[in-house]
Design an enzyme around this catalytic site. Structure first.
Site, PDB file in Angstrom:
ATOM      1  N   ILE A 161       2.686   3.508  -5.772  1.00 33.43           N
ATOM      2  CA  ILE A 161       3.955   4.054  -5.200  1.00 33.43           C
ATOM      3  C   ILE A 161       4.807   3.099  -4.015  1.00 33.43           C
ATOM      4  O   ILE A 161       5.843   2.772  -4.480  1.00 33.43           O
ATOM      5  CB  ILE A 161       3.508   5.498  -3.957  1.00 33.43           C
ATOM      6  CG1 ILE A 161       2.773   6.966  -4.788  1.00 33.43           C
ATOM      7  CG2 ILE A 161       4.679   6.173  -2.940  1.00 33.43           C
ATOM      8  CD1 ILE A 161       2.219   7.435  -3.779  1.00 33.43           C
ATOM      9  N   CYS A 162       4.066   2.638  -2.998  1.00 33.38           N
ATOM     10  CA  CYS A 162       5.155   1.667  -2.152  1.00 33.38           C
ATOM     11  C   CYS A 162       5.430   0.507  -2.663  1.00 33.38           C
ATOM     12  O   CYS A 162       6.234  -0.036  -2.846  1.00 33.38           O
ATOM     13  CB  CYS A 162       4.399   1.495  -1.093  1.00 33.38           C
ATOM     14  SG  CYS A 162       3.496   3.033  -0.387  1.00 33.38           S
ATOM     15  N   VAL A 163       4.424   0.177  -4.117  1.00 33.48           N
ATOM     16  CA  VAL A 163       4.789  -1.305  -4.604  1.00 33.48           C
ATOM     17  C   VAL A 163       5.316  -1.358  -5.892  1.00 33.48           C
ATOM     18  O   VAL A 163       6.815  -1.646  -5.747  1.00 33.48           O
ATOM     19  CB  VAL A 163       3.447  -2.573  -5.052  1.00 33.48           C
ATOM     20  CG1 VAL A 163       3.453  -3.184  -6.426  1.00 33.48           C
ATOM     21  CG2 VAL A 163       2.609  -2.725  -3.399  1.00 33.48           C
ATOM     22  N   VAL A 202       1.033  -0.929   0.151  1.00 41.01           N
ATOM     23  CA  VAL A 202      -0.195   0.166   0.028  1.00 41.01           C
ATOM     24  C   VAL A 202       0.832   1.284  -0.358  1.00 41.01           C
ATOM     25  O   VAL A 202       1.530   1.514   0.693  1.00 41.01           O
ATOM     26  CB  VAL A 202      -0.559   0.015   0.898  1.00 41.01           C
ATOM     27  CG1 VAL A 202      -1.843   1.668   1.022  1.00 41.01           C
ATOM     28  CG2 VAL A 202      -1.754  -1.274   1.309  1.00 41.01           C
ATOM     29  N   LEU A 203       0.741   2.157  -1.558  1.00 37.70           N
ATOM     30  CA  LEU A 203       0.383   2.559  -2.003  1.00 37.70           C
ATOM     31  C   LEU A 203       0.378   1.505  -3.375  1.00 37.70           C
ATOM     32  O   LEU A 203       1.481   1.208  -3.360  1.00 37.70           O
ATOM     33  CB  LEU A 203       0.130   3.705  -2.444  1.00 37.70           C
ATOM     34  CG  LEU A 203      -1.038   4.375  -1.561  1.00 37.70           C
ATOM     35  CD1 LEU A 203      -0.686   6.221  -1.939  1.00 37.70           C
ATOM     36  CD2 LEU A 203      -2.616   3.932  -1.228  1.00 37.70           C
TER      37      LEU A 203
END
Length: 216
Positions: free
Chosen positions: A124-126, A120-121
């Site tokens: 961005i984070c992935v 998540v998100l």
């Protein structure tokens, strides 16, 4: 020539859980309150299904959170409870997890070539660590239904960006099936996770169990 089919290999993969942050998966606090492309119960089922598959295959896993001392909140307790051996890298501020030396070193230390990532998100984070891992030569598999974001259109944009870079998109059930390869390896253990995390699968299992009982 057709593209090579790179199958997930249980002996060559690592699971990354990136920034699933909240007091728990069902409460709208921390980063998870920004997930609106899945219903809370659905997201809860998907993320825990993925975590339980990592546990089932005894595959290495790495958990990470971003800026816990700020508004993002702690990593949800259900994931480390399911994967108690997994290290938790608490990044002080780096948005791209691969910019954190401890996290990047933990990935390298596994010696695995295939990275199964969720978080998540999504965009961005992935996406940021996934793109970095592709650049470093890893095979990256993004778990679409254990990753969440603001809306479906932002998710689709992130998916297109990652696919263009070479990431593969799978849901958690597809990850589990590609690792399992053959139902006969462990019908009871494997199907138990599906029964608990795939809506309606318990009906199929009941039919199978009734048939087995009738043949005895």
């Amino acid at each position: 020539m057709p593209a090579a089919y790179k199958r997930l290999d249980v002996d060559n993969c690592v699971f990354l859980f990136v920034d699933h942050q909240a007091s728990n998966l069902l409460l709208s606090s921390g980063l998870i309150q920004l997930v609106h492309d899945f219903e809370p119960n659905q997201f809860h089922t998907n993320v825990l299904g993925l975590a339980k598959m990592a546990q089932y295959y005894n595959a290495p896993a790495i958990l990470t959170s971003s800026f816990e001392t700020g508004p993002n909140g702690p990593i949800v307790k259900e994931i480390p409870e399911t994967l108690p051996k997994a290290p938790i890298i608490r990044r002080p501020g780096q948005i791209n997890a691969m910019d954190n030396e401890d996290f990047a070193a933990a990935v390298t230390a596994t010696g695995k070539q295939q990275v199964i990532i969720s978080g998540v998100l999504t965009e961005i984070c992935v996406a940021f660590p996934a793109l970095t891992l592709i650049e470093k030569g890893y095979d990256v598999f993004v778990v679409t239904d254990a990753s969440g974001t603001f809306a479906e259109h932002t998710r689709e944009a992130a998916h297109k960006r990652m696919v263009q870079a070479g990431c593969q998109l799978l849901n958690w059930a597809a990850v589990s099936a590609e690792l399992q390869r053959d139902w006969r390896r462990d019908v009871a253990g494997y199907s138990k996770i599906w029964t608990n995390h795939v809506p309606g699968y318990w009906c199929l299992l009941q039919s199978y169990q009734a048939k087995e009982a009738a043949q005895k």
